[in-house]
Design a protein around this motif. Structure first.
Motif, mmCIF file in Angstrom:
data_model
loop_
_atom_site.group_PDB
_atom_site.id
_atom_site.type_symbol
_atom_site.label_atom_id
_atom_site.label_comp_id
_atom_site.label_asym_id
_atom_site.label_seq_id
_atom_site.Cartn_x
_atom_site.Cartn_y
_atom_site.Cartn_z
ATOM 1 N N LEU A 43 68.167 20.539 144.122
ATOM 2 C CA LEU A 43 67.935 21.925 144.557
ATOM 3 C C LEU A 43 67.594 22.823 143.379
ATOM 4 O O LEU A 43 66.714 23.690 143.478
ATOM 5 C CB LEU A 43 69.159 22.455 145.307
ATOM 6 N N PHE A 44 68.268 22.620 142.254
ATOM 7 C CA PHE A 44 67.949 23.382 141.045
ATOM 8 C C PHE A 44 66.523 23.082 140.585
ATOM 9 O O PHE A 44 65.771 23.995 140.230
ATOM 10 C CB PHE A 44 68.941 23.055 139.924
ATOM 11 N N GLY A 45 66.147 21.813 140.598
ATOM 12 C CA GLY A 45 64.795 21.433 140.186
ATOM 13 C C GLY A 45 63.727 22.034 141.080
ATOM 14 O O GLY A 45 62.699 22.518 140.600
ATOM 15 N N ALA A 46 63.973 22.038 142.386
ATOM 16 C CA ALA A 46 63.001 22.629 143.318
ATOM 17 C C ALA A 46 62.892 24.132 143.102
ATOM 18 O O ALA A 46 61.792 24.698 143.135
ATOM 19 C CB ALA A 46 63.411 22.327 144.751
ATOM 20 N N THR A 47 64.025 24.780 142.852
ATOM 21 C CA THR A 47 64.016 26.222 142.598
ATOM 22 C C THR A 47 63.295 26.541 141.294
ATOM 23 O O THR A 47 62.469 27.464 141.236
ATOM 24 C CB THR A 47 65.456 26.758 142.554
ATOM 25 N N ALA A 48 63.592 25.774 140.249
ATOM 26 C CA ALA A 48 62.925 25.981 138.953
ATOM 27 C C ALA A 48 61.423 25.754 139.087
ATOM 28 O O ALA A 48 60.621 26.523 138.532
ATOM 29 C CB ALA A 48 63.521 25.050 137.901
ATOM 30 N N PHE A 49 61.027 24.719 139.822
ATOM 31 C CA PHE A 49 59.603 24.457 140.030
ATOM 32 C C PHE A 49 58.942 25.631 140.736
ATOM 33 O O PHE A 49 57.837 26.047 140.383
ATOM 34 C CB PHE A 49 59.410 23.173 140.837
ATOM 35 N N GLY A 50 59.620 26.198 141.733
ATOM 36 C CA GLY A 50 59.081 27.353 142.444
ATOM 37 C C GLY A 50 58.894 28.554 141.526
ATOM 38 O O GLY A 50 57.871 29.239 141.586
ATOM 39 N N PHE A 51 59.892 28.820 140.670
ATOM 40 C CA PHE A 51 59.774 29.941 139.729
ATOM 41 C C PHE A 51 58.658 29.705 138.712
ATOM 42 O O PHE A 51 57.895 30.620 138.394
ATOM 43 C CB PHE A 51 61.091 30.179 138.992
ATOM 44 N N ILE A 52 58.541 28.498 138.217
ATOM 45 C CA ILE A 52 57.477 28.187 137.251
ATOM 46 C C ILE A 52 56.110 28.341 137.905
ATOM 47 O O ILE A 52 55.193 28.932 137.320
ATOM 48 C CB ILE A 52 57.669 26.772 136.668
ATOM 49 N N LEU A 53 55.971 27.814 139.109
ATOM 50 C CA LEU A 53 54.696 27.932 139.815
ATOM 51 C C LEU A 53 54.349 29.396 140.073
ATOM 52 O O LEU A 53 53.203 29.819 139.911
ATOM 53 C CB LEU A 53 54.761 27.154 141.128
ATOM 54 N N SER A 54 55.346 30.185 140.443
ATOM 55 C CA SER A 54 55.138 31.613 140.670
ATOM 56 C C SER A 54 54.718 32.315 139.386
ATOM 57 O O SER A 54 53.816 33.161 139.390
ATOM 58 C CB SER A 54 56.421 32.236 141.219
ATOM 59 N N SER A 55 55.342 31.975 138.280
ATOM 60 C CA SER A 55 55.001 32.589 136.993
ATOM 61 C C SER A 55 53.588 32.235 136.556
ATOM 62 O O SER A 55 52.849 33.095 136.068
ATOM 63 C CB SER A 55 55.995 32.141 135.918
ATOM 64 N N VAL A 56 53.214 30.995 136.719
ATOM 65 C CA VAL A 56 51.857 30.575 136.343
ATOM 66 C C VAL A 56 50.831 31.280 137.230
ATOM 67 O O VAL A 56 49.788 31.737 136.746
ATOM 68 C CB VAL A 56 51.719 29.036 136.434
ATOM 69 N N THR A 57 51.128 31.390 138.519
ATOM 70 C CA THR A 57 50.221 32.082 139.436
ATOM 71 C C THR A 57 50.075 33.546 139.033
ATOM 72 O O THR A 57 48.949 34.081 138.996
ATOM 73 C CB THR A 57 50.746 31.969 140.883
ATOM 74 N N SER A 58 51.172 34.214 138.708
ATOM 75 C CA SER A 58 51.113 35.618 138.276
ATOM 76 C C SER A 58 50.339 35.755 136.973
ATOM 77 O O SER A 58 49.569 36.696 136.803
ATOM 78 C CB SER A 58 52.526 36.163 138.081
ATOM 79 N N LEU A 59 50.543 34.825 136.059
ATOM 80 C CA LEU A 59 49.831 34.857 134.792
ATOM 81 C C LEU A 59 48.329 34.702 134.995
ATOM 82 O O LEU A 59 47.534 35.450 134.403
ATOM 83 C CB LEU A 59 50.362 33.754 133.868
ATOM 84 N N LEU A 60 47.938 33.763 135.832
ATOM 85 C CA LEU A 60 46.513 33.561 136.093
ATOM 86 C C LEU A 60 45.907 34.732 136.854
ATOM 87 O O LEU A 60 44.764 35.113 136.618
ATOM 88 C CB LEU A 60 46.308 32.257 136.890
ATOM 89 N N GLU A 61 46.692 35.319 137.752
ATOM 90 C CA GLU A 61 46.196 36.467 138.501
ATOM 91 C C GLU A 61 46.010 37.682 137.601
ATOM 92 O O GLU A 61 45.055 38.455 137.762
ATOM 93 C CB GLU A 61 47.183 36.798 139.618
ATOM 94 N N SER A 62 46.907 37.883 136.635
ATOM 95 C CA SER A 62 46.798 39.031 135.735
ATOM 96 C C SER A 62 45.669 38.828 134.707
ATOM 97 O O SER A 62 45.198 39.806 134.127
ATOM 98 C CB SER A 62 48.108 39.270 135.029
ATOM 99 N N ALA A 63 45.241 37.607 134.502
ATOM 100 C CA ALA A 63 44.167 37.335 133.544
ATOM 101 C C ALA A 63 42.818 37.764 134.097
ATOM 102 O O ALA A 63 41.875 37.985 133.341
ATOM 103 C CB ALA A 63 44.143 35.863 133.185
#
Length: 89
Positions: free
Chosen positions: A68-88
């Protein structure tokens, strides 16, 4: 002889399954639920079962928390990468 989802081994309709292989049918009620939830989390999170698996309730609980921790961490990482690419853009 028990008939149903897990007939006895000498019953003609017996098929091996994870409940019989891991003796889950011999567990107390709480341990059965934990073993079932561990099986579900390993399946749904595509972790798989591998050559090394949890052998007791404490190990299953640890694996559940870790998955569950791994799935949550993966979700946060994916969200961060998406936000980073969107802000670029």
């Amino acid at each position: 002889p028990a008939v149903g989802p897990c007939p006895d081994a000498d019953h003609p309709k017996y098929l091996p399954n994870w409940i019989r292989d891991l003796n889950v049918d011999q567990f107390d009620l709480v341990s059965k639920y934990i073993a079932s939830f561990h099986f579900i989390t390993a399946t749904m999170m595509a972790v798989g079962y591998g050559d090394i698996w949890a052998k007791n309730t404490e190990e299953r609980l640890f694996c559940i928390v870790l998955q569950l921790f791994g799935a949550t961490a993966f979700g946060f990482i994916l969200s961060s990468v998406t936000s980073l690419l969107e802000s670029a853009n």
